[in-house]
Write a protein that holds these residues in place. Structure first.
Motif, short mmCIF file in Angstrom:
data_model
loop_
_atom_site.label_atom_id
_atom_site.label_comp_id
_atom_site.label_asym_id
_atom_site.label_seq_id
_atom_site.Cartn_x
_atom_site.Cartn_y
_atom_site.Cartn_z
N THR A 130 0.85 -1.19 0.00
CA THR A 130 0.00 0.00 0.00
C THR A 130 0.89 1.24 0.00
OG1 THR A 130 -1.56 -1.23 1.38
CG2 THR A 130 -1.91 1.14 1.22
N GLU A 131 0.52 2.23 -0.81
CA GLU A 131 1.29 3.48 -0.81
C GLU A 131 1.18 4.12 0.57
OE1 GLU A 131 0.93 6.28 -4.07
OE2 GLU A 131 0.00 4.68 -5.26
N LEU A 132 2.30 4.64 1.05
CA LEU A 132 2.36 5.14 2.42
C LEU A 132 1.31 6.21 2.71
CD1 LEU A 132 4.00 4.37 4.85
CD2 LEU A 132 5.62 6.18 4.28
N HIS A 133 1.16 7.18 1.83
CA HIS A 133 0.20 8.27 2.12
C HIS A 133 -1.24 7.73 2.19
CE1 HIS A 133 -1.58 8.98 -1.94
NE2 HIS A 133 -0.46 8.39 -2.33
N LEU A 134 -1.56 6.73 1.38
CA LEU A 134 -2.90 6.13 1.44
C LEU A 134 -3.09 5.35 2.73
CD1 LEU A 134 -3.20 4.84 -2.24
CD2 LEU A 134 -4.27 6.88 -1.25
N LEU A 135 -2.06 4.62 3.11
CA LEU A 135 -2.12 3.84 4.34
C LEU A 135 -2.28 4.75 5.56
CD1 LEU A 135 -1.60 0.90 5.56
CD2 LEU A 135 0.62 1.85 6.12
N LEU A 136 -1.47 5.80 5.64
CA LEU A 136 -1.57 6.72 6.77
C LEU A 136 -2.96 7.34 6.82
CD1 LEU A 136 1.94 8.42 6.62
CD2 LEU A 136 1.16 6.73 8.28
N ASP A 137 -3.47 7.73 5.66
CA ASP A 137 -4.81 8.32 5.60
C ASP A 137 -5.86 7.33 6.10
OD1 ASP A 137 -6.56 10.55 4.84
OD2 ASP A 137 -7.34 9.12 3.37
N GLU A 138 -5.74 6.06 5.68
CA GLU A 138 -6.68 5.03 6.13
C GLU A 138 -6.66 4.90 7.65
OE1 GLU A 138 -6.90 0.24 6.35
OE2 GLU A 138 -6.22 1.06 4.43
N PHE A 139 -5.46 4.86 8.22
CA PHE A 139 -5.35 4.75 9.68
C PHE A 139 -5.89 6.00 10.36
CE2 PHE A 139 -3.14 0.89 9.02
CZ PHE A 139 -3.10 0.22 10.23
N HIS A 140 -5.60 7.18 9.82
CA HIS A 140 -6.09 8.42 10.43
C HIS A 140 -7.62 8.46 10.41
CE1 HIS A 140 -2.13 10.69 9.27
NE2 HIS A 140 -1.93 9.75 10.18
N GLN A 141 -8.20 8.07 9.27
CA GLN A 141 -9.64 8.18 9.10
C GLN A 141 -10.42 7.07 9.80
OE1 GLN A 141 -10.94 10.89 7.64
NE2 GLN A 141 -8.83 11.55 7.35
N HIS A 142 -9.84 5.86 9.81
CA HIS A 142 -10.67 4.72 10.18
C HIS A 142 -10.17 3.87 11.35
CE1 HIS A 142 -12.91 5.58 6.61
NE2 HIS A 142 -11.83 5.47 5.87
N ARG A 143 -8.94 4.06 11.78
CA ARG A 143 -8.42 3.15 12.80
C ARG A 143 -8.05 3.84 14.11
NH1 ARG A 143 -5.46 -1.41 10.29
NH2 ARG A 143 -6.58 -1.83 8.38
N LEU A 144 -7.43 5.00 14.03
CA LEU A 144 -6.88 5.64 15.24
C LEU A 144 -7.96 6.45 15.95
CD1 LEU A 144 -3.47 6.80 13.73
CD2 LEU A 144 -3.92 4.76 15.10
N GLY A 145 -8.54 5.87 16.98
CA GLY A 145 -9.53 6.58 17.78
C GLY A 145 -10.91 6.63 17.13
N ALA A 146 -11.09 5.93 16.03
CA ALA A 146 -12.39 5.92 15.35
C ALA A 146 -13.29 4.85 15.95
CB ALA A 146 -12.19 5.65 13.86
N GLU A 147 -14.56 4.94 15.62
CA GLU A 147 -15.50 3.87 16.00
C GLU A 147 -16.15 3.38 14.72
OE1 GLU A 147 -19.47 3.27 18.64
OE2 GLU A 147 -17.90 4.54 19.48
N ILE A 148 -15.98 2.10 14.42
CA ILE A 148 -16.50 1.53 13.19
C ILE A 148 -17.33 0.30 13.55
CG2 ILE A 148 -15.90 0.53 10.95
CD1 ILE A 148 -13.14 2.02 11.35
#
Length: 148
Positions: free
Chosen positions: A28-46
């Motif tokens: 995965t391209e780094l900027h896409l991966l970081l964005d995914e973690f920022h938006q959906h994993r770190l402190g998110a509720e899914i």
């Protein structure tokens, strides 16, 4: 440092290992991966699963730092492995734990050696048994003696 920020950093380390694993396995391209973690994993509720709060800047530093210095990190790790062992033989999750810990020991002089080692031993316990956690402890201890 408050216990929240300490816990947030612990959560960042675990998330960084997961992100590095994803980079390694899926390219995965780094900027896409970081964005995914920022938006959906770190402190998110899914779907009612609450992801732990994390120190996003610390997470980014570990992930970007490991990727930027991967050659140097892997060379350092290789020099500490037992004879006959090489990076490709190490379990993929274990390798990301070791890379993240080595990066922190090399680049984050603001974090005490004991903190780095014990935190990544804790991460290892999330995935492995005691034997593997001891392996992380011993290898990162050897790395710390060289790089600090």
């Amino acid at each position: 440092m408050s216990s929240f920020s300490g816990q947030a950093r612990s959560n960042s380390r675990l998330a960084a290992v997961q992100a590095l694993y994803q980079v390694d396995m899926e390219r995965t391209e780094l900027h896409l991966l970081l964005d995914e973690f920022h938006q959906h994993r770190l402190g998110a509720e899914i779907e009612d699963v609450e992801y732990a709060k994390a120190d996003i800047n610390f997470f980014d530093d570990i992930v970007r730092g490991v990727e930027a210095r991967r050659g140097e990190i892997d060379a350092t790790l290789t020099s500490k492995l037992a004879s006959g062992w090489a990076i490709p033989r190490i379990d993929k999750t274990m390798l990301q734990i070791l890379r993240a810990g080595t990066y922190e020991l090399m680049a984050r002089k603001d974090v005490a050696i004991g903190t780095v080692i014990s935190e990544y031993v804790d991460v290892a316990h999330a995935f492995f048994d005691e034997r593997e956690a001891k392996f992380v402890n011993g290898l990162l201890d050897a790395v710390a003696r060289e790089v600090r």
